[in-house]
Design a protein around this motif. Structure first.
Motif, PDB file in Angstrom:
ATOM      1  N   GLU A  34      -8.720  11.113  -0.818  1.00  0.00           N
ATOM      2  CA  GLU A  34      -9.241   9.838  -1.293  1.00  0.00           C
ATOM      3  C   GLU A  34      -8.138   8.798  -1.465  1.00  0.00           C
ATOM      4  O   GLU A  34      -8.309   7.626  -1.131  1.00  0.00           O
ATOM      5  N   LYS A  35      -6.990   9.236  -1.953  1.00  0.00           N
ATOM      6  CA  LYS A  35      -5.915   8.282  -2.201  1.00  0.00           C
ATOM      7  C   LYS A  35      -5.414   7.675  -0.898  1.00  0.00           C
ATOM      8  O   LYS A  35      -5.176   6.470  -0.802  1.00  0.00           O
ATOM      9  N   ARG A  36      -5.275   8.522   0.122  1.00  0.00           N
ATOM     10  CA  ARG A  36      -4.815   8.015   1.405  1.00  0.00           C
ATOM     11  C   ARG A  36      -5.860   7.113   2.044  1.00  0.00           C
ATOM     12  O   ARG A  36      -5.535   6.100   2.646  1.00  0.00           O
ATOM     13  N   GLN A  37      -7.136   7.486   1.902  1.00  0.00           N
ATOM     14  CA  GLN A  37      -8.194   6.671   2.474  1.00  0.00           C
ATOM     15  C   GLN A  37      -8.229   5.289   1.831  1.00  0.00           C
ATOM     16  O   GLN A  37      -8.448   4.276   2.503  1.00  0.00           O
ATOM     17  N   ALA A  38      -7.973   5.239   0.533  1.00  0.00           N
ATOM     18  CA  ALA A  38      -7.940   3.951  -0.158  1.00  0.00           C
ATOM     19  C   ALA A  38      -6.790   3.093   0.375  1.00  0.00           C
ATOM     20  O   ALA A  38      -6.931   1.883   0.545  1.00  0.00           O
ATOM     21  N   SER A  72       1.896  11.369   4.188  1.00  0.00           N
ATOM     22  CA  SER A  72       1.945  11.988   5.500  1.00  0.00           C
ATOM     23  C   SER A  72       3.213  12.811   5.658  1.00  0.00           C
ATOM     24  O   SER A  72       4.206  12.612   4.959  1.00  0.00           O
ATOM     25  N   ALA A 126      -6.003  14.513   4.861  1.00  0.00           N
ATOM     26  CA  ALA A 126      -7.018  13.598   4.321  1.00  0.00           C
ATOM     27  C   ALA A 126      -6.844  13.465   2.815  1.00  0.00           C
ATOM     28  O   ALA A 126      -5.932  14.006   2.225  1.00  0.00           O
ATOM     29  N   GLN A 186      -1.845  15.650  10.255  1.00  0.00           N
ATOM     30  CA  GLN A 186      -3.122  15.036   9.900  1.00  0.00           C
ATOM     31  C   GLN A 186      -3.564  15.587   8.552  1.00  0.00           C
ATOM     32  O   GLN A 186      -3.739  16.781   8.374  1.00  0.00           O
ATOM     33  N   THR A 239       0.841  -1.203   0.000  1.00  0.00           N
ATOM     34  CA  THR A 239       0.000   0.000   0.000  1.00  0.00           C
ATOM     35  C   THR A 239       0.874   1.250   0.000  1.00  0.00           C
ATOM     36  O   THR A 239       2.095   1.178   0.148  1.00  0.00           O
ATOM     37  N   VAL A 261      -5.547   3.258   3.396  1.00  0.00           N
ATOM     38  CA  VAL A 261      -5.942   2.825   4.742  1.00  0.00           C
ATOM     39  C   VAL A 261      -6.865   1.616   4.660  1.00  0.00           C
ATOM     40  O   VAL A 261      -6.698   0.634   5.395  1.00  0.00           O
ATOM     41  N   GLU A 262      -7.840   1.675   3.766  1.00  0.00           N
ATOM     42  CA  GLU A 262      -8.783   0.564   3.619  1.00  0.00           C
ATOM     43  C   GLU A 262      -8.066  -0.708   3.172  1.00  0.00           C
ATOM     44  O   GLU A 262      -8.370  -1.809   3.652  1.00  0.00           O
ATOM     45  N   GLU A 293      -6.192  -2.036   6.177  1.00  0.00           N
ATOM     46  CA  GLU A 293      -7.095  -2.656   7.149  1.00  0.00           C
ATOM     47  C   GLU A 293      -7.494  -4.062   6.703  1.00  0.00           C
ATOM     48  O   GLU A 293      -7.642  -4.968   7.530  1.00  0.00           O
TER      49      GLU A 293
END
Length: 429
Positions: free
Chosen positions: A315-319, A165, A313, A311, A159, A321-322, A325
């Motif tokens: 979309e790319k970072r959220q993807a 960050s 945010a 901190q 990932t 993270v998912e 997980e």
């Protein structure tokens, strides 16, 4: 075997409370031994224990039998000099699969102040080495942490969790750049010579400040870092007298008491004619007295303050993270399966011992028959029949002794174990 994690971190507890529970690397082994002694009282087997202590978190990982959580809470509260209720107001507890999930997320950088930061993995490995050397690790926690490291490696290789960050070191430089017009014109002092200071110093060095200095309790270690940076090494004892020379001060040591007090900073400001000072305290417990922040010409930031800068945010970072997980969840299920198998190990060992005892008894009887001149085929027949009767005796006795629903349930179990086909309804017999 049960597993739990008891801890507090930058999300659950304020900086000063975390400081009460901070342990240096040298303190980990003796602390673990004291914890194990406390938890092992009145228990047949000593529990396994490991401790992770960083600027952002202190966590206990414990594996063993019995109710150990309450004693662990009371012990940790006592160590920190607070009541158990106060500790639990800011602590978290994870048990079983949740404990594994938490460990995997920490190792992968998903629970860090800086998402995806790599330093935590090295700190976890150090914690495991200390627990291993102290003799408190054990098979279960060894498996938990080795799987944590494997999951973290997969997360980092599969990932982009750490690609979006800003590190704490870079955040420090960004804050300084907001105060000073040109970082090439400032003098920077680094207090400490550990990994975090080295990271921050490397980022500042890239901006080619006018001068840099390293103050450390151990002069030799300070000189080593100073030589690497092209900086000056000074004694920690000389810090109050020279503090006024520096525009920026970044501190991160393992000291249990503040190294830079309000009075020293006030005197430094007076010598500087109140020219502003930029200060970053990355230590837990604090290296710089919190009252320093009240001075008009000082811009003091703590490790928690820097969290707001890192901190971000998207979309790319959220993807990412998912995706991370999902990798973690697969690892959790694998560990839970392994842990479940551990519960049957004593039973499997007992079954093997019993079967071997039966085998030895029948072999001994067969040898006696052969010695008396009995026919070989007759002896083999007797041996096989004896083993079969011994293996079936327990199941047959339980079936005969049970009735009703219990007999039906037992019949299904016996059928699965011995017939390997769909059980026959006892009512058809």
């Amino acid at each position: 075997m049960s597993v739990f994690t008891l801890g507090l971190n930058h999300q659950s507890a304020p900086l000063d409370l975390r400081g009460r529970f901070a342990f240096s690397v040298e303190q980990l082994a003796p602390t673990l031994l004291r914890l194990r002694e406390q938890l092992g009282q009145r228990r047949a087997a000593l529990p396994e224990a490991a401790m992770l202590s960083t600027c952002n978190r202190t966590e206990l990982y414990v594996a063993g039998d019995g109710e150990m959580l309450r004693p662990a809470v009371d012990w940790l509260a006592q160590v920190g000099g607070v009541g158990s209720g106060t500790l639990m107001d800011h602590a978290y507890v994870r048990e079983g699969s949740a404990a594994a999930r938490h460990a995997f997320r920490v190792a992968s950088g998903l629970d860090s102040m800086v998402l995806g930061e790599p330093q935590i993995l090295g700190q976890m490995k150090q914690a495991v080495r200390e627990a291993d050397q102290a003799g408190t690790l054990g098979t279960t926690l060894h498996q938990l942490f080795q799987r944590s490291f494997a999951v973290a490696k997969e997360v980092r290789s599969s990932t982009e969790i750490g690609a979006h960050s800003i590190s704490m070191a870079a955040a420090s430089v960004r804050l300084a750049a907001q105060l000073f017009e040109d970082l090439a014109d400032i003098r920077v002092l680094f207090v400490g010579a550990g990994e975090m200071i080295e990271l921050v110093a490397t980022h500042f060095a890239a901006k080619t400040p006018r001068a840099m200095a390293v103050a450390n309790r151990t002069l030799e270690r300070g000189e080593k870092l100073a030589t690497h940076l092209g900086a000056e090494a000074i004694r920690l004892a000389d810090l109050p007298a020279r503090l006024h020379e520096f525009d920026a001060v970044i501190s991160c040591t393992a000291s249990t008491l503040p190294l830079i007090g309000l009075g020293a900073v006030e005197r430094a400001l007076k010598k500087r004619r109140h020219k502003p000072m930029f200060m970053v305290d990355l230590a837990v417990p604090r290296d710089i007295e919190p009252e320093v922040a009240q001075l008009d010409d000082v811009y003091l930031y703590t490790v928690d303050d820097l969290a707001q800068l890192v901190q971000s945010a998207g979309e790319k970072r959220q993807a990412a993270v998912e995706q991370a997980e999902a990798i973690i969840e697969t690892g959790v299920q694998s560990f839970v399966h392994w842990l479940g198998q551990r519960h049957t190990v004593p039973l499997i060992q007992a079954l093997n011992q019993q079967a071997d005892a039966w085998r030895q008894a029948e072999i001994q009887r067969a040898r006696k028959l052969l010695a008396r001149g009995e026919d070989v085929d007759t002896v083999l027949e007797a041996l096989s029949r004896g083993l079969t009767q011994k293996m079936l005796h327990g199941a047959m006795a339980e079936l005969h002794a049970s009735d009703g629903d219990k007999r039906l349930e037992l019949a299904h179990t016996v059928s699965r174990l011995f017939l390997r086909k769909s059980p026959r309804d006892p009512a058809e017999s």
